[in-house]
Design a protein around this motif. Structure first.
Motif, PDB file in Angstrom:
ATOM      1  N   ALA A  81       0.812  -1.219   0.000  1.00 25.88           N
ATOM      2  CA  ALA A  81       0.000   0.000   0.000  1.00 25.88           C
ATOM      3  C   ALA A  81       0.848   1.273   0.000  1.00 25.88           C
ATOM      4  O   ALA A  81       0.408   2.317  -0.481  1.00 25.88           O
ATOM      5  CB  ALA A  81      -0.940  -0.002   1.199  1.00 25.88           C
ATOM      6  N   THR A  82       2.071   1.192   0.511  1.00 28.64           N
ATOM      7  CA  THR A  82       2.943   2.367   0.549  1.00 28.64           C
ATOM      8  C   THR A  82       3.734   2.546  -0.746  1.00 28.64           C
ATOM      9  O   THR A  82       4.426   3.530  -0.923  1.00 28.64           O
ATOM     10  CB  THR A  82       3.941   2.272   1.715  1.00 28.64           C
ATOM     11  OG1 THR A  82       4.881   1.214   1.444  1.00 28.64           O
ATOM     12  CG2 THR A  82       3.239   2.037   3.037  1.00 28.64           C
ATOM     13  N   GLY A  83       3.648   1.553  -1.633  1.00 29.85           N
ATOM     14  CA  GLY A  83       4.396   1.613  -2.888  1.00 29.85           C
ATOM     15  C   GLY A  83       5.729   0.885  -2.838  1.00 29.85           C
ATOM     16  O   GLY A  83       6.441   0.804  -3.828  1.00 29.85           O
ATOM     17  N   ALA A  84       6.070   0.329  -1.675  1.00 30.22           N
ATOM     18  CA  ALA A  84       7.334  -0.405  -1.544  1.00 30.22           C
ATOM     19  C   ALA A  84       7.211  -1.765  -2.227  1.00 30.22           C
ATOM     20  O   ALA A  84       6.162  -2.415  -2.169  1.00 30.22           O
ATOM     21  CB  ALA A  84       7.687  -0.599  -0.073  1.00 30.22           C
ATOM     22  N   ALA A  85       8.279  -2.173  -2.880  1.00 27.10           N
ATOM     23  CA  ALA A  85       8.294  -3.469  -3.564  1.00 27.10           C
ATOM     24  C   ALA A  85       8.246  -4.601  -2.543  1.00 27.10           C
ATOM     25  O   ALA A  85       8.955  -4.579  -1.538  1.00 27.10           O
ATOM     26  CB  ALA A  85       9.544  -3.592  -4.414  1.00 27.10           C
ATOM     27  N   LEU A  86       7.377  -5.578  -2.820  1.00 27.78           N
ATOM     28  CA  LEU A  86       7.297  -6.754  -1.963  1.00 27.78           C
ATOM     29  C   LEU A  86       8.385  -7.734  -2.363  1.00 27.78           C
ATOM     30  O   LEU A  86       8.636  -7.948  -3.546  1.00 27.78           O
ATOM     31  CB  LEU A  86       5.929  -7.415  -2.096  1.00 27.78           C
ATOM     32  CG  LEU A  86       4.737  -6.583  -1.642  1.00 27.78           C
ATOM     33  CD1 LEU A  86       3.438  -7.294  -1.980  1.00 27.78           C
ATOM     34  CD2 LEU A  86       4.816  -6.302  -0.153  1.00 27.78           C
ATOM     35  N   ARG A  87       9.004  -8.338  -1.391  1.00 28.54           N
ATOM     36  CA  ARG A  87      10.037  -9.344  -1.650  1.00 28.54           C
ATOM     37  C   ARG A  87       9.355 -10.664  -1.962  1.00 28.54           C
ATOM     38  O   ARG A  87       9.083 -11.464  -1.077  1.00 28.54           O
ATOM     39  CB  ARG A  87      10.958  -9.495  -0.454  1.00 28.54           C
ATOM     40  CG  ARG A  87      11.837  -8.315  -0.226  1.00 28.54           C
ATOM     41  CD  ARG A  87      12.773  -8.589   0.917  1.00 28.54           C
ATOM     42  NE  ARG A  87      13.625  -7.450   1.165  1.00 28.54           N
ATOM     43  CZ  ARG A  87      14.617  -7.454   2.028  1.00 28.54           C
ATOM     44  NH1 ARG A  87      14.871  -8.537   2.732  1.00 28.54           N
ATOM     45  NH2 ARG A  87      15.356  -6.401   2.201  1.00 28.54           N
ATOM     46  N   HIS A  88       9.072 -10.852  -3.215  1.00 32.05           N
ATOM     47  CA  HIS A  88       8.381 -12.059  -3.655  1.00 32.05           C
ATOM     48  C   HIS A  88       9.302 -12.838  -4.581  1.00 32.05           C
ATOM     49  O   HIS A  88       9.851 -12.286  -5.521  1.00 32.05           O
ATOM     50  CB  HIS A  88       7.094 -11.693  -4.395  1.00 32.05           C
ATOM     51  CG  HIS A  88       6.478 -12.855  -5.104  1.00 32.05           C
ATOM     52  ND1 HIS A  88       5.786 -13.847  -4.435  1.00 32.05           N
ATOM     53  CD2 HIS A  88       6.456 -13.198  -6.412  1.00 32.05           C
ATOM     54  CE1 HIS A  88       5.367 -14.733  -5.315  1.00 32.05           C
ATOM     55  NE2 HIS A  88       5.760 -14.378  -6.518  1.00 32.05           N
ATOM     56  N   SER A  89       9.472 -14.118  -4.293  1.00 32.62           N
ATOM     57  CA  SER A  89      10.263 -14.951  -5.194  1.00 32.62           C
ATOM     58  C   SER A  89       9.350 -15.999  -5.813  1.00 32.62           C
ATOM     59  O   SER A  89       8.503 -16.581  -5.142  1.00 32.62           O
ATOM     60  CB  SER A  89      11.432 -15.614  -4.461  1.00 32.62           C
ATOM     61  OG  SER A  89      10.987 -16.395  -3.394  1.00 32.62           O
ATOM     62  N   ALA A  90       9.527 -16.210  -7.115  1.00 31.84           N
ATOM     63  CA  ALA A  90       8.733 -17.206  -7.829  1.00 31.84           C
ATOM     64  C   ALA A  90       9.132 -18.614  -7.396  1.00 31.84           C
ATOM     65  O   ALA A  90       8.295 -19.496  -7.272  1.00 31.84           O
ATOM     66  CB  ALA A  90       8.912 -17.038  -9.333  1.00 31.84           C
ATOM     67  N   LYS A  91      10.425 -18.783  -7.170  1.00 31.15           N
ATOM     68  CA  LYS A  91      10.951 -20.083  -6.742  1.00 31.15           C
ATOM     69  C   LYS A  91      12.128 -19.831  -5.816  1.00 31.15           C
ATOM     70  O   LYS A  91      12.785 -18.802  -5.885  1.00 31.15           O
ATOM     71  CB  LYS A  91      11.417 -20.903  -7.936  1.00 31.15           C
ATOM     72  CG  LYS A  91      10.281 -21.320  -8.844  1.00 31.15           C
ATOM     73  CD  LYS A  91      10.776 -22.133 -10.007  1.00 31.15           C
ATOM     74  CE  LYS A  91       9.604 -22.436 -10.937  1.00 31.15           C
ATOM     75  NZ  LYS A  91      10.026 -22.920 -12.212  1.00 31.15           N
ATOM     76  N   GLU A  92      12.389 -20.813  -4.961  1.00 27.32           N
ATOM     77  CA  GLU A  92      13.527 -20.748  -4.055  1.00 27.32           C
ATOM     78  C   GLU A  92      14.236 -22.085  -4.053  1.00 27.32           C
ATOM     79  O   GLU A  92      13.586 -23.132  -4.091  1.00 27.32           O
ATOM     80  CB  GLU A  92      13.038 -20.447  -2.636  1.00 27.32           C
ATOM     81  CG  GLU A  92      13.617 -19.176  -2.091  1.00 27.32           C
ATOM     82  CD  GLU A  92      13.071 -18.840  -0.713  1.00 27.32           C
ATOM     83  OE1 GLU A  92      13.622 -19.385   0.268  1.00 27.32           O
ATOM     84  OE2 GLU A  92      12.131 -18.043  -0.656  1.00 27.32           O
ATOM     85  N   TYR A  93      15.555 -22.035  -4.035  1.00 26.82           N
ATOM     86  CA  TYR A  93      16.371 -23.249  -4.011  1.00 26.82           C
ATOM     87  C   TYR A  93      17.327 -23.154  -2.830  1.00 26.82           C
ATOM     88  O   TYR A  93      17.939 -22.110  -2.602  1.00 26.82           O
ATOM     89  CB  TYR A  93      17.150 -23.406  -5.322  1.00 26.82           C
ATOM     90  CG  TYR A  93      16.226 -23.476  -6.517  1.00 26.82           C
ATOM     91  CD1 TYR A  93      15.631 -24.681  -6.886  1.00 26.82           C
ATOM     92  CD2 TYR A  93      15.930 -22.336  -7.251  1.00 26.82           C
ATOM     93  CE1 TYR A  93      14.760 -24.737  -7.965  1.00 26.82           C
ATOM     94  CE2 TYR A  93      15.063 -22.382  -8.326  1.00 26.82           C
ATOM     95  CZ  TYR A  93      14.484 -23.594  -8.683  1.00 26.82           C
ATOM     96  OH  TYR A  93      13.610 -23.629  -9.752  1.00 26.82           O
TER      97      TYR A  93
END
Length: 111
Positions: A81-93
């Protein structure tokens, strides 16, 4: 490179052996790696991602975190909501080894 983050020895070994193009993955090196790292630092400040490879068929980039590999899309970024990028990963190894095995599977299946 990002301060205090050391790439796994496997990354250097792959480059030395010429394993830099595992279609659709391509290892990042030199100026291209530095440019992508700068972009990652701008999009995900404080995450300390070191890009190791990019997919040539989309915007995914495999990044070393210092502990494991995450695959992120640094051009299609979800924001809070503040415009900050969410730390989202599609995959993790859990390791570079696990990412390489997945990249080889992608290579086998890629058309």
């Amino acid at each position: 490179m990002t301060q205090n983050v050391v790439l796994p020895a496997l990354d250097e070994r792959m480059i030395e052996c010429g394993m830099v193009d595992l279609e659709p993955w391509e290892l990042l090196r030199g100026a291209e790696q530095a440019q992508r790292m700068k972009h990652l630092d701008e999009v995900f400040p404080g995450w300390s991602l070191v890009p190791i490879a990019r997919r040539t068929d989309n915007d995914d980039v495999a990044c070393w975190t210092g502990i494991h590999v995450v695959v992120v899309d640094d051009y299609d970024v979800m924001r809070d909501a503040t415009g900050a990028a969410l730390r989202h990963s599609a995959k993790e190894y859990a390791s570079m080894d696990e990412w390489l095995i997945a990249a080889i599977r992608d290579f086998i299946e890629f058309d």
